[in-house]
Every structure is written in C-alpha cells, then in structure tokens.
Design a protein around this motif. Structure first.
Motif, PDB file in Angstrom:
ATOM      1  N   GLY A 134       0.947  -1.315   0.121  1.00 24.07           N
ATOM      2  CA  GLY A 134      -0.032  -0.110  -0.027  1.00 24.07           C
ATOM      3  C   GLY A 134       0.835   1.209   0.105  1.00 24.07           C
ATOM      4  O   GLY A 134       0.296   2.291   0.558  1.00 24.07           O
ATOM      5  N   TYR A 135       2.213   0.995  -0.318  1.00 29.36           N
ATOM      6  CA  TYR A 135       3.158   2.438  -0.048  1.00 29.36           C
ATOM      7  C   TYR A 135       3.798   2.006  -1.325  1.00 29.36           C
ATOM      8  O   TYR A 135       4.539   0.956  -1.894  1.00 29.36           O
ATOM      9  N   TYR A 136       4.465   3.221  -2.123  1.00 27.20           N
ATOM     10  CA  TYR A 136       5.117   3.016  -3.484  1.00 27.20           C
ATOM     11  C   TYR A 136       6.162   4.214  -3.402  1.00 27.20           C
ATOM     12  O   TYR A 136       7.000   4.155  -4.543  1.00 27.20           O
ATOM     13  N   GLY A 137       6.552   4.596  -2.383  1.00 26.54           N
ATOM     14  CA  GLY A 137       7.479   5.372  -2.281  1.00 26.54           C
ATOM     15  C   GLY A 137       8.966   5.043  -1.877  1.00 26.54           C
ATOM     16  O   GLY A 137       9.181   3.803  -1.972  1.00 26.54           O
ATOM     17  N   THR A 138       9.707   5.996  -1.334  1.00 27.28           N
ATOM     18  CA  THR A 138      11.069   5.684  -0.991  1.00 27.28           C
ATOM     19  C   THR A 138      11.503   5.821   0.387  1.00 27.28           C
ATOM     20  O   THR A 138      12.603   5.939   0.813  1.00 27.28           O
ATOM     21  N   ASP A 139      10.611   6.180   1.290  1.00 29.02           N
ATOM     22  CA  ASP A 139      10.568   6.511   2.652  1.00 29.02           C
ATOM     23  C   ASP A 139      10.798   5.054   3.429  1.00 29.02           C
ATOM     24  O   ASP A 139      10.079   4.394   3.473  1.00 29.02           O
ATOM     25  N   SER A 140      12.141   4.667   3.972  1.00 31.17           N
ATOM     26  CA  SER A 140      12.189   3.639   4.607  1.00 31.17           C
ATOM     27  C   SER A 140      11.336   3.173   6.008  1.00 31.17           C
ATOM     28  O   SER A 140      11.157   2.092   6.085  1.00 31.17           O
ATOM     29  N   SER A 141      10.924   4.468   6.630  1.00 35.71           N
ATOM     30  CA  SER A 141      10.002   4.190   7.770  1.00 35.71           C
ATOM     31  C   SER A 141       8.774   3.433   7.254  1.00 35.71           C
ATOM     32  O   SER A 141       7.996   2.917   8.148  1.00 35.71           O
ATOM     33  N   LEU A 142       8.395   3.626   6.012  1.00 35.52           N
ATOM     34  CA  LEU A 142       6.965   3.028   5.499  1.00 35.52           C
ATOM     35  C   LEU A 142       7.015   1.737   5.069  1.00 35.52           C
ATOM     36  O   LEU A 142       6.059   1.170   4.521  1.00 35.52           O
ATOM     37  N   TYR A 143       8.275   1.337   4.884  1.00 33.50           N
ATOM     38  CA  TYR A 143       8.351  -0.224   4.578  1.00 33.50           C
ATOM     39  C   TYR A 143       7.992  -1.121   5.773  1.00 33.50           C
ATOM     40  O   TYR A 143       8.515  -1.004   6.749  1.00 33.50           O
ATOM     41  N   ASP A 144       7.303  -2.312   5.179  1.00 30.74           N
ATOM     42  CA  ASP A 144       6.558  -3.056   6.192  1.00 30.74           C
ATOM     43  C   ASP A 144       7.607  -4.286   6.604  1.00 30.74           C
ATOM     44  O   ASP A 144       7.713  -4.872   7.647  1.00 30.74           O
ATOM     45  N   TYR A 145       8.394  -4.619   5.581  1.00 35.94           N
ATOM     46  CA  TYR A 145       9.026  -6.053   5.825  1.00 35.94           C
ATOM     47  C   TYR A 145      10.644  -5.850   5.339  1.00 35.94           C
ATOM     48  O   TYR A 145      10.946  -4.987   4.219  1.00 35.94           O
ATOM     49  N   TRP A 146      11.364  -6.353   5.996  1.00 32.24           N
ATOM     50  CA  TRP A 146      12.992  -6.269   5.947  1.00 32.24           C
ATOM     51  C   TRP A 146      13.631  -7.556   5.841  1.00 32.24           C
ATOM     52  O   TRP A 146      13.260  -8.342   6.899  1.00 32.24           O
ATOM     53  N   GLY A 147      14.546  -7.457   5.128  1.00 29.51           N
ATOM     54  CA  GLY A 147      15.462  -8.836   5.332  1.00 29.51           C
ATOM     55  C   GLY A 147      16.476  -8.580   6.161  1.00 29.51           C
ATOM     56  O   GLY A 147      16.682  -7.598   6.742  1.00 29.51           O
ATOM     57  N   GLN A 148      17.424  -9.566   6.600  1.00 33.69           N
ATOM     58  CA  GLN A 148      18.463  -9.558   7.473  1.00 33.69           C
ATOM     59  C   GLN A 148      19.707  -8.700   6.989  1.00 33.69           C
ATOM     60  O   GLN A 148      20.627  -8.200   7.776  1.00 33.69           O
ATOM     61  N   GLY A 149      19.864  -8.421   5.693  1.00 33.06           N
ATOM     62  CA  GLY A 149      20.888  -7.702   5.068  1.00 33.06           C
ATOM     63  C   GLY A 149      21.955  -8.381   4.533  1.00 33.06           C
ATOM     64  O   GLY A 149      22.386  -9.585   5.117  1.00 33.06           O
ATOM     65  N   THR A 150      22.619  -7.781   3.807  1.00 31.84           N
ATOM     66  CA  THR A 150      23.965  -8.492   3.078  1.00 31.84           C
ATOM     67  C   THR A 150      25.124  -7.487   3.140  1.00 31.84           C
ATOM     68  O   THR A 150      24.732  -6.332   2.537  1.00 31.84           O
ATOM     69  N   GLN A 151      26.152  -8.130   3.488  1.00 31.79           N
ATOM     70  CA  GLN A 151      27.497  -6.960   3.702  1.00 31.79           C
ATOM     71  C   GLN A 151      28.012  -6.880   2.208  1.00 31.79           C
ATOM     72  O   GLN A 151      28.293  -7.986   1.526  1.00 31.79           O
ATOM     73  N   VAL A 152      28.355  -5.789   1.811  1.00 35.76           N
ATOM     74  CA  VAL A 152      29.072  -5.365   0.548  1.00 35.76           C
ATOM     75  C   VAL A 152      30.251  -4.531   1.164  1.00 35.76           C
ATOM     76  O   VAL A 152      30.136  -3.592   1.535  1.00 35.76           O
ATOM     77  N   THR A 153      31.653  -5.310   0.679  1.00 39.96           N
ATOM     78  CA  THR A 153      32.624  -4.486   1.356  1.00 39.96           C
ATOM     79  C   THR A 153      33.595  -4.241  -0.271  1.00 39.96           C
ATOM     80  O   THR A 153      33.604  -5.015  -0.920  1.00 39.96           O
ATOM     81  N   VAL A 154      33.592  -2.950  -0.521  1.00 40.09           N
ATOM     82  CA  VAL A 154      34.434  -2.609  -1.787  1.00 40.09           C
ATOM     83  C   VAL A 154      35.949  -1.926  -1.226  1.00 40.09           C
ATOM     84  O   VAL A 154      35.954  -1.028  -0.482  1.00 40.09           O
ATOM     85  N   SER A 155      36.924  -3.028  -1.553  1.00 43.71           N
ATOM     86  CA  SER A 155      38.086  -2.617  -1.087  1.00 43.71           C
ATOM     87  C   SER A 155      39.333  -3.279  -1.898  1.00 43.71           C
ATOM     88  O   SER A 155      39.030  -4.564  -2.303  1.00 43.71           O
ATOM     89  N   SER A 156      40.303  -2.607  -2.055  1.00 43.51           N
ATOM     90  CA  SER A 156      41.565  -3.248  -2.701  1.00 43.51           C
ATOM     91  C   SER A 156      42.392  -4.052  -1.758  1.00 43.51           C
ATOM     92  O   SER A 156      43.505  -4.739  -2.075  1.00 43.51           O
TER      93      SER A 156
END
Length: 122
Positions: free
Chosen positions: A100-122
């Motif tokens: 029921g929401y189509y925007g970009t405000d993170s506080s209005l998102y209902d469900y979240w994953g646990q996250g995945t780490q991205v590290t950019v480094s030489s």
C-alpha cells in the motif's frame, strides 16, 4: 513475508556484484520491493525500488546510472546489479517490501531482510 538477501561479499573498486532478494511474493500486486543500504555511522539510504504492478523502477542517487534493479521472469527474485563499485558503496544492503505504499521512505516499508554485507576494497 520473509525477505532474504544474498550475493554480498568483498569486491575490488571498479568491480561488480549482483544481490538477490526472495520472499516478497505476497506483496507483488499490493506494493513495492526495494533496496536500501546502511554504511557504518550513516543513516539508511534508499537505493532503488520496483513497483511490480507497473514494472516501474526508481533509483536513488547512489544507484542512478551505475546499477540496475530487475527481476526474473517469474517475479520471484529481485536483483540489484551493481557495477563500477566504489569504496563508499561499502554498506549493509537490505531488501525491503511495502504494502500500500510506493515511495522511498524507509520508515514506511513493512518488511525487511537481514541484510547482506558489501565491502568494496582493494
């Protein structure tokens, strides 16, 4: 709704990674699935989102021109294809879904994953 991200890891500057997100099927015709990221010491940042009903994708500043959000034909996997990665792209990347929401405000998102780490480094 149980979102699961995968595909993170360590990559050199200039390299590419593809993140995947599954588990959002219940939101397909009801809202949006998107990507956010959080770098150490920084706030959550909008990366991009797809409105499934219209196949409409919006990108945040970090992604615009460098990354692509897409899905498989069955709309069961959401991808974030990242290229030209920079050290400042180092963050935990989250998949999130909203009903029921189509925007970009993170506080209005209902469900979240646990996250995945991205590290950019030489």
């Amino acid at each position: 709704v149980h979102l699961v991200e995968s595909g993170g890891g360590l990559v050199q500057p200039g390299g590419s990674l593809r993140l995947s997100c599954v588990g959002f099927e219940r939101t397909l015709n009801l809202g949006v699935t998107g990507w956010f990221r959080q770098a150490p010491g920084k706030e959550l940042e909008f990366v991009g989102r797809m409105i499934w009903r219209y196949d409409d994708v919006v990108y945040g500043d970090a992604a615009a021109g460098r990354w692509t959000i897409s899905s498989d034909d069955a709309k069961s996997v959401l991808y974030l294809q990242m290229s030209s990665l920079k050290s400042e792209d180092t963050a935990v990347y989250y998949c999130a879904a909203a009903i029921g929401y189509y925007g970009t405000d993170s506080s209005l998102y209902d469900y979240w994953g646990q996250g995945t780490q991205v590290t950019v480094s030489s």
